[in-house]
Design a protein around this motif. Structure first.
Motif, short mmCIF file in Angstrom:
data_model
loop_
_atom_site.label_atom_id
_atom_site.label_comp_id
_atom_site.label_asym_id
_atom_site.label_seq_id
_atom_site.Cartn_x
_atom_site.Cartn_y
_atom_site.Cartn_z
N VAL A 164 0.84 -1.20 0.00
CA VAL A 164 0.00 0.00 0.00
C VAL A 164 0.87 1.25 0.00
CG1 VAL A 164 -1.76 1.31 1.25
CG2 VAL A 164 -1.88 -1.19 1.17
N LEU A 165 0.67 2.08 -1.03
CA LEU A 165 1.35 3.36 -1.14
C LEU A 165 0.33 4.46 -0.89
CD1 LEU A 165 4.17 4.51 -2.04
CD2 LEU A 165 3.11 4.87 -4.27
N ARG A 166 0.65 5.36 0.03
CA ARG A 166 -0.28 6.41 0.42
C ARG A 166 0.37 7.78 0.21
NH1 ARG A 166 -4.39 5.62 3.46
NH2 ARG A 166 -3.52 3.79 4.45
N LEU A 167 -0.36 8.67 -0.49
CA LEU A 167 0.10 10.05 -0.67
C LEU A 167 -0.05 10.77 0.66
CD1 LEU A 167 0.97 12.44 -2.45
CD2 LEU A 167 -1.46 12.82 -2.94
N GLU A 168 1.07 11.30 1.18
CA GLU A 168 1.05 11.95 2.49
C GLU A 168 1.14 13.47 2.41
OE1 GLU A 168 0.44 10.51 5.26
OE2 GLU A 168 0.70 8.40 4.74
N GLN A 169 1.91 13.98 1.44
CA GLN A 169 2.19 15.42 1.43
C GLN A 169 2.61 15.85 0.04
OE1 GLN A 169 5.37 16.35 4.11
NE2 GLN A 169 5.17 18.54 3.85
N VAL A 170 2.28 17.07 -0.32
CA VAL A 170 2.77 17.68 -1.55
C VAL A 170 3.58 18.90 -1.15
CG1 VAL A 170 2.14 18.81 -3.72
CG2 VAL A 170 0.80 16.85 -2.89
N GLU A 171 4.84 18.92 -1.57
CA GLU A 171 5.73 20.05 -1.26
C GLU A 171 5.94 20.88 -2.52
OE1 GLU A 171 9.43 18.56 0.23
OE2 GLU A 171 8.49 17.60 1.96
#
Length: 177
Positions: A164-171
């Motif tokens: 499982v790959l989860r998007l955590e943050q966009v910088e």
């Protein structure tokens, strides 16, 4: 009588391709004076920004023992990096992720790739390349050179638990400059 066509005295430079970036990072990684000038911090990564070829952005990065980037991508940018000293490990996914519209993905089996890059070794990658870069040494700093085109519009950071790959943050650039 026909008039001559206007001729541009200076052609527009071509945008760099991944091979151009790889050539640049390898040549820059071989510049021992530049690499030696990077201040190294035992507590965290250090970096210096460089002008890359064709309007790309580039960085020299110092990696203390045991540090890494975590899983991330470089959005629409292509890139390349080369190790100047020490050894870096790259874990990557051999799959193109959707550009947007998701928070969690289930990864298929067999998408994991691993490579180790010692001094002078590098690699190029395309858009949406998901990877993490690590200095697994317990005692030695590593130094590398990275280049991206177009200059990074953003970096997406991910967490990973098994498949499982989860998007955590966009910088955005203002977050790291």
């Amino acid at each position: 009588m026909p008039q001559p066509a206007a001729v541009s005295a200076r052609p527009e430079p071509a945008a760099p391709i991944a091979a151009d970036l790889l050539d640049f990072v390898r040549r820059t990684a071989a510049d021992t004076g530049l690499i030696a000038s990077l201040p190294l911090d035992p507590q965290g990564r250090t970096w210096v920004r460089l002008e890359g070829p064709g309007g790309s952005e580039a960085w020299v990065i110092g990696w203390p023992p045991g540090t890494g980037t975590g899983w991330h991508d470089h959005a629409e940018s292509i890139g390349a990096f080369a190790t100047a000293s020490g050894e870096l490990k790259e874990n990557a996914l051999a799959v193109r992720l959707p550009a947007s519209g998701w928070k969690t993905l289930e990864l298929a089996e067999g998408v994991d790739r691993e490579r180790r890059l010692g001094p002078g070794q590098g690699r190029a990658f395309g858009q949406h390349h998901v990877h993490e870069v690590l200095n697994e040494s317990e005692t030695e700093h590593a130094v590398s050179v990275h280049a991206y085109y177009p200059p990074l519009p953003l970096i997406r950071r991910f967490s990973r638990s098994g498949t499982v790959l989860r998007l955590e943050q966009v910088e955005r650039p203002e977050d790291w400059q």
